[in-house]
Design an enzyme around this catalytic site. Structure first.
Site, PDB file in Angstrom:
ATOM      1  CD  GLU A  39       0.963   0.308   2.961  1.00  0.00           C
ATOM      2  OE1 GLU A  39       0.943   1.553   2.870  1.00  0.00           O
ATOM      3  OE2 GLU A  39       1.943  -0.309   3.393  1.00  0.00           O
TER       4      GLU A  39
ATOM      5  N   GLY B 290       6.633   0.172   4.011  1.00  0.00           N
ATOM      6  CA  GLY B 290       5.373  -0.174   3.349  1.00  0.00           C
ATOM      7  C   GLY B 290       5.615  -0.502   1.890  1.00  0.00           C
ATOM      8  CD  GLU B 291       7.782   1.811  -1.456  1.00  0.00           C
ATOM      9  OE1 GLU B 291       8.852   1.575  -2.042  1.00  0.00           O
ATOM     10  OE2 GLU B 291       7.298   2.962  -1.333  1.00  0.00           O
ATOM     11  CB  ALA B 292       4.430  -4.671  -1.503  1.00  0.00           C
ATOM     12  CB  SER B 293       9.578  -2.642   0.651  1.00  0.00           C
ATOM     13  OG  SER B 293       9.164  -2.227   1.949  1.00  0.00           O
TER      14      SER B 293
END
Length: 337
Positions: A163, A304-307
């Site tokens: 996200e 975040g951001e699926a890392s």
């Protein structure tokens, strides 16, 4: 791909009737694992991961070839309360960065052989401030669930969801607090790096939201009231993956808060998911414990951001490569006793 649900009740029914792991395939995978050229249990958690993966995917010892990463982006009305160190415009700016290949997730997805899709969800229409009322109407919530559902590639053999959304750690903290209990301060962290004054405001906002919406329904209803479009979309994608028997790697605190809403709606809703990592965000360790998920990685990430979950693709790929391609004792001419 057409939607397979039109209402929240339809979505609940899909979740309740979703596929289960295949016990026969798990047994076959276990038998195969015992024939590989290694002492029993020598690959530790990699062996458990391989058996779990095959119980969902079936097949003949296939390696992971088509992982998909999806980053959903949404804006939150509570951002106006000063809960983030960054303004709401950063959400759209980061979406552009993802699309141009400049973010951390672009690099991590690339080196792990994953496709990356970015889905922006009505960024010009933030959710409502959840201290004043529900974050989303039922129609808005269903639309976000549908966006997540539609974003899943049916040909993928592994899914990672992440996200981007200024103020979404506030939303995640409120969800965890409402569904798991405790004080707002137990779940509220610094997110993008707010100072002490900002953390105090953020904690107060979480407390106000939970006081207004806590105990008003199941996990999905709580997600509608306290969540955001990107959290709802992640939940929709997770359920679509379950229906397609695609294993899922969960990302950090925000992703796991969305997953919690499914777990609190339907027992076993996350059986097809593993936790990619434990983030540095306050509350994530407790959230993982509540979900019963041990993280594959613990690297102090809080991006975040699926890392973090995307990094864990490599771990799962390694597990399946060993399971699928190691020689058996018979093939290698090695004595197993």
């Amino acid at each position: 791909m057409t939607n397979e649900f039109a209402t929240l009740s339809d979505f609940r029914a899909l979740l309740a009737g979703a596929a289960l792991a295949d016990a026969d395939m798990f047994a076959a995978a276990s038998e195969h694992n015992m024939q590989l050229t290694k002492p029993p249990g020598a690959l530790g958690q990699l062996e458990d991961l391989a058996l779990w993966y095959r119980s969902w995917r079936g097949g003949d010892n296939a390696e992971i070839a088509a992982p998909q990463v999806i980053v959903f982006a949404g804006n939150h009305g509570v951002a106006a309360r000063g809960v983030s160190a960054f303004p709401a415009e950063v959400t759209a700016q980061m979406v552009m960065n993802f699309q141009h290949g400049g973010a951390a997730i672009n690099q991590i997805a690339r080196v792990n052989g994953a496709t990356l899709d970015v889905v922006a969800l009505d960024l010009d229409q933030p959710t409502q401030d959840f201290t004043q009322g529900p974050a989303m109407s039922e129609n808005e919530f269903v639309a976000a669930l549908q966006a997540g559902w539609q974003a899943v590639d049916a040909t993928a053999d592994l899914l990672v969801v992440g996200e981007m959304g200024i103020a979404n750690t506030t939303s995640a903290a409120a969800l965890a607090c409402a569904l798991l209990g405790g004080a707002a301060s137990d779940w509220t962290g610094r997110g993008t790096g707010v100072d002490d004054a900002g953390l105090s405001v953020k904690t107060q906002v979480v407390a106000e939201g939970v006081a207004l919406h806590g105990g008003q329904g199941d996990g999905l209803e709580t997600l509608r009231r306290l969540g955001g479009r990107e959290l709802a979309a992640m939940a929709g994608a997770m359920v679509r993956a379950r229906c397609l028997r695609i294993p899922v790697i969960l990302d950090g605190f925000i992703c796991c808060a969305a997953a919690l809403c499914l777990a609190k709606t339907q027992e076993g809703a996350l059986d097809h998911a593993v936790a990619g990592h434990q983030s540095a965000e306050g509350g994530h360790a407790r959230l993982l414990e509540a979900l019963g998920k041990a993280p594959l990685l613990h690297l102090g990430l809080r991006l975040g951001e699926a890392s973090g979950a995307a990094l864990a693709i490599g771990v799962l790929k390694g597990a399946m490569a060993c399971h699928a391609s190691m020689a058996t004792f018979a093939q290698a001419g090695v004595s197993d006793s």
